[in-house]
Design a protein around this motif. Structure first.
Motif, mmCIF file in Angstrom:
data_model
loop_
_atom_site.group_PDB
_atom_site.id
_atom_site.type_symbol
_atom_site.label_atom_id
_atom_site.label_comp_id
_atom_site.label_asym_id
_atom_site.label_seq_id
_atom_site.Cartn_x
_atom_site.Cartn_y
_atom_site.Cartn_z
ATOM 1 N N VAL A 82 37.543 32.811 41.338
ATOM 2 C CA VAL A 82 37.677 33.867 42.339
ATOM 3 C C VAL A 82 37.660 33.206 43.715
ATOM 4 N N GLN A 83 38.685 33.473 44.510
ATOM 5 C CA GLN A 83 38.788 32.924 45.864
ATOM 6 C C GLN A 83 38.366 33.943 46.924
ATOM 7 N N ILE A 84 38.752 35.197 46.728
ATOM 8 C CA ILE A 84 38.433 36.272 47.674
ATOM 9 C C ILE A 84 38.096 37.517 46.863
ATOM 10 N N ASP A 85 37.039 38.196 47.274
ATOM 11 C CA ASP A 85 36.642 39.439 46.624
ATOM 12 C C ASP A 85 36.212 40.410 47.721
ATOM 13 N N SER A 86 37.158 41.196 48.190
ATOM 14 C CA SER A 86 36.868 42.168 49.243
ATOM 15 C C SER A 86 37.222 43.569 48.755
ATOM 16 N N ARG A 87 36.977 44.549 49.564
ATOM 17 C CA ARG A 87 37.250 45.937 49.180
ATOM 18 C C ARG A 87 38.721 46.154 48.866
ATOM 19 N N PHE A 90 41.622 41.133 45.922
ATOM 20 C CA PHE A 90 40.953 40.255 44.966
ATOM 21 C C PHE A 90 41.912 39.113 44.689
ATOM 22 N N VAL A 91 41.478 37.878 44.959
ATOM 23 C CA VAL A 91 42.366 36.718 44.838
ATOM 24 C C VAL A 91 41.737 35.679 43.920
ATOM 25 N N ALA A 104 47.039 37.425 43.707
ATOM 26 C CA ALA A 104 46.373 38.417 44.555
ATOM 27 C C ALA A 104 46.625 39.813 44.011
ATOM 28 N N VAL A 105 45.568 40.609 44.004
ATOM 29 C CA VAL A 105 45.661 42.029 43.689
ATOM 30 C C VAL A 105 45.181 42.749 44.943
#
Length: 149
Positions: A82-87, A90-91, A104-105
């Motif tokens: 997981v690289q990014i987990d924001s509202r 999600f990357v 990326a989603v």
């Protein structure tokens, strides 16, 4: 069921910070009420044939020293850290010797966007991308359909 479509990745995505001329970037979207994290969980739960291809890929590239799993202790979804987990986004992804890549989603309005960015480093990376691209397209189209909801 909501209609999935090939789309343009919104400019709010963090993938644009990585993208350079010559990189691969695709994007699909679908109407969905899921969060990016739930959409990723649903979409990336691959069918048996795709899991089999990933196992074959790992067996073939492991002797070459390429990444086949997330490092120990790193939060991951499958083999993808997981690289990014924001509202809103999600990357997942990693940097390797032959290429860097991210999945990326992104949620924007009532749509979920699924995008893959790849930056090949060398001839091996470009060749690898060409070889896996037909399978990638099949896997991603199935993933975005599973994200509808």
């Amino acid at each position: 069921m909501a209609q999935a479509r090939a789309d343009q990745l919104p400019h709010t995505s963090t993938l644009w910070a990585h993208h350079r001329a010559g990189d691969f970037l695709d994007c699909y979207s679908v109407e969905s009420a899921l969060t990016p994290q739930d959409a990723a969980t649903r979409g990336l739960s691959m069918p048996a044939w795709a899991r089999g291809l990933l196992c074959l890929r790992n067996a073939l590239v492991r002797p070459l020293g390429l990444t086949t799993e997330a490092p120990a202790g790193v939060r991951a979804m499958g083999m993808f850290p997981v690289q990014i987990d924001s509202r809103d986004e999600f990357v997942l992804g990693f940097d390797d010797r032959h290429l860097n890549f991210r999945i990326a989603v992104l949620r924007q309005g009532a749509r979920i966007y699924l995008s893959t960015w790849v930056h090949p480093h060398n001839l091996w990376g470009r060749t690898y991308l060409r070889l896996v691209l037909p399978f990638h397209i099949l896997i991603v189209r199935g993933a975005i359909r599973r994200m509808a909801g």
